[in-house]
Design a protein around this motif. Structure first.
Motif, short mmCIF file in Angstrom:
data_model
loop_
_atom_site.label_atom_id
_atom_site.label_comp_id
_atom_site.label_asym_id
_atom_site.label_seq_id
_atom_site.Cartn_x
_atom_site.Cartn_y
_atom_site.Cartn_z
N GLN A 1 22.78 -31.53 -13.86
CA GLN A 1 21.63 -31.06 -14.67
C GLN A 1 20.55 -32.06 -14.20
O GLN A 1 19.41 -31.80 -14.30
CB GLN A 1 22.10 -31.46 -16.10
CG GLN A 1 22.98 -30.22 -16.52
CD GLN A 1 23.12 -30.24 -18.05
OE1 GLN A 1 23.03 -31.00 -18.67
NE2 GLN A 1 23.95 -29.10 -18.50
N THR B 1 25.87 -23.90 -18.93
CA THR B 1 25.49 -24.93 -18.03
C THR B 1 24.14 -25.54 -18.23
O THR B 1 23.52 -26.59 -17.83
CB THR B 1 25.56 -24.69 -16.47
OG1 THR B 1 24.75 -23.51 -16.20
CG2 THR B 1 27.08 -24.40 -16.19
N GLY B 2 23.46 -25.00 -19.32
CA GLY B 2 21.98 -25.41 -19.77
C GLY B 2 20.86 -25.19 -18.86
O GLY B 2 19.95 -25.78 -18.75
N TYR C 1 17.99 -23.51 -20.86
CA TYR C 1 17.95 -24.46 -21.81
C TYR C 1 16.93 -25.72 -21.56
O TYR C 1 16.01 -25.96 -21.89
CB TYR C 1 18.87 -24.93 -22.57
CG TYR C 1 18.74 -25.72 -23.98
CD1 TYR C 1 18.63 -24.74 -25.07
CD2 TYR C 1 18.64 -26.83 -24.26
CE1 TYR C 1 18.45 -25.16 -26.34
CE2 TYR C 1 18.51 -27.55 -25.44
CZ TYR C 1 18.41 -26.68 -26.53
OH TYR C 1 17.96 -27.13 -27.85
N LEU C 2 17.37 -26.34 -20.30
CA LEU C 2 16.75 -27.24 -19.64
C LEU C 2 15.35 -26.91 -18.96
O LEU C 2 14.24 -27.64 -19.09
CB LEU C 2 17.78 -27.90 -18.67
CG LEU C 2 18.73 -28.72 -19.02
CD1 LEU C 2 19.79 -29.44 -17.98
CD2 LEU C 2 18.34 -29.84 -20.16
N ARG D 1 28.50 -26.70 -23.64
CA ARG D 1 29.11 -26.02 -24.77
C ARG D 1 30.68 -26.77 -25.33
O ARG D 1 30.79 -27.71 -24.78
CB ARG D 1 29.12 -24.59 -24.80
CG ARG D 1 27.88 -23.91 -24.39
CD ARG D 1 27.78 -22.46 -24.28
NE ARG D 1 26.44 -21.92 -24.05
CZ ARG D 1 26.27 -20.59 -23.77
NH1 ARG D 1 27.34 -19.75 -23.54
NH2 ARG D 1 25.21 -20.16 -23.49
N LYS E 1 23.09 -33.76 -19.21
CA LYS E 1 24.21 -34.35 -19.79
C LYS E 1 25.20 -34.41 -18.69
O LYS E 1 26.36 -35.04 -18.70
CB LYS E 1 25.13 -33.51 -21.09
CG LYS E 1 24.24 -33.50 -22.08
CD LYS E 1 24.86 -32.69 -23.18
CE LYS E 1 24.35 -32.93 -24.60
NZ LYS E 1 25.03 -32.24 -25.60
N ILE F 1 16.44 -33.84 -26.18
CA ILE F 1 17.04 -33.10 -25.36
C ILE F 1 17.13 -33.81 -23.98
O ILE F 1 16.10 -34.19 -23.45
CB ILE F 1 16.12 -31.92 -24.88
CG1 ILE F 1 16.19 -30.84 -26.20
CG2 ILE F 1 16.75 -31.02 -23.76
CD1 ILE F 1 15.24 -29.88 -26.32
#
Length: 339
Positions: free
Chosen positions: A130, A151-152, A155-156, A314, A126, A123
């Motif tokens: 971020q 936009t993560g 998740y990040l 995505r 990107k 992970i």
């Protein structure tokens, strides 16, 4: 690194420049240029330059500024390949976007930052925003990640939480969301308490399964090492030695936001994520996420980070959809004028 030589066109015409880039023999040219020269075609379209390849020599001919940028792009791609990562068309586009933004950070450094690895999958950030968001989480006790879907930001944050737990910087992870997305009250939903709250928390479980071996998750949940709960369950607690994530924070009221932030205990980190354009609160209720930056902007050790449609990771169409809605909202607000 790549080697290059430069030739000017005759009669001192500096509007066209030819660079010859020599790619190191250790680099697989298919990895660099893509299957069926997919990346090569993308470079030609992006720079409007003539590109010719012979062996490991790539000749670029075109506008001096664009040729220089194309050479930098090739250099960054070579560096990324040397880290062992694969290069895709998406990678080429992201490196190019960062180069055109003229940032001080090298794209290869951004795309090569490994936050977490699990089951052979790494992970990483990107986009440049971020990367800055991830760096802010490292440097600050409380970090806000504000931006559209995809936009993560959540998740990040979860990847950083799992990383902190694995490195024993914290003893537990707490994941929470306000349960108001559909304007429903938990008490009116059918089923047990667990069945009532599960639909609201499912996205957090899904991300967790990407980062932790699925067979260990029930044990971690049973031991309290990982806790997933509605925001209402945070009231009255002090959370020490924890990595705490508040997701969908646009659906908190200012009072709920204050309640949550004051749960912070010693040795803990908080990450708050949300999208201020997707508030599901009843009409007339203010979003705690909308007002919080104006309240805490000058407080030390708190960082606000904004992500946008360029950071959507995505399907590429999602980014275009987000950008189109942003443009639509801007036009509508302009037409409405000041109230």
């Amino acid at each position: 690194m790549t080697d290059s030589s430069t030739d000017r066109t005759p009669a001192g015409d500096t509007r066209q420049t030819r660079h010859t880039v020599v790619v190191p023999n250790s680099i697989n040219m298919v990895s660099l240029l893509g299957p069926g020269d997919e990346h090569l075609a993308l470079i030609e379209r992006s720079f409007g330059a003539d590109v010719h390849v012979r062996g490991n020599r790539i000749t670029l001919n075109g506008d001096p500024g664009e040729v220089a940028l194309a050479e930098r792009l090739l250099d960054e791609l070579v560096t990324i390949i040397r880290t062992g990562q694969g290069v895709t068309g998406e990678t080429v586009e992201r490196v190019l976007a960062m180069l055109r933004a003229e940032t001080t950070e090298r794209p290869a450094d951004v795309l090569s930052l490994n936050i977490l690895s699990n089951r052979g999958r790494s992970i990483r950030p990107k986009t440049l925003n971020q990367k800055r968001y991830v760096d802010a989480i490292d440097k600050h006790t409380i970090t806000f990640g504000i931006g559209p879907a995809g936009t993560g930001k959540t998740y990040l944050a979860m990847a950083k939480a799992v990383q902190a737990l694995q490195s024993k910087n914290v003893n537990r992870i707490i994941l929470t969301r306000p349960a108001v997305e559909a304007g429903e009250n938990l008490g009116y939903l059918p089923g047990t308490l667990s069945e009532k709250i599960d639909p609201y928390l499912r996205p957090l479980y899904d991300a967790l399964h990407d980062m932790v071996d699925p067979e260990t998750i029930p044990k971690l949940l049973a031991a309290g090492t990982i806790e997933v709960a509605p925001l209402a369950f945070m009231r009255g607690r002090t959370l020490n030695d924890s990595f705490i994530i508040l997701d969908e924070a646009q659906n908190t009221t200012p009072e709920q936001m204050k309640m949550f932030l004051t749960r912070l205990g010693f040795g803990s980190k908080i990450v708050v994520t949300g999208d201020v354009t997707q508030t599901d609160l009843p009409n007339g209720m203010k979003s705690g996420l909308r007002v919080i930056q104006g309240i805490l902007d000058d407080v030390d050790d708190i960082s606000f980070n904004t992500l946008n449609s360029q950071d959507v990771v995505r399907h590429r169409l999602v980014g275009k959809i987000v950008a189109a809605y942003d443009e639509f909202d801007a036009e509508r607000n302009a037409q409405a004028g000041p109230r």
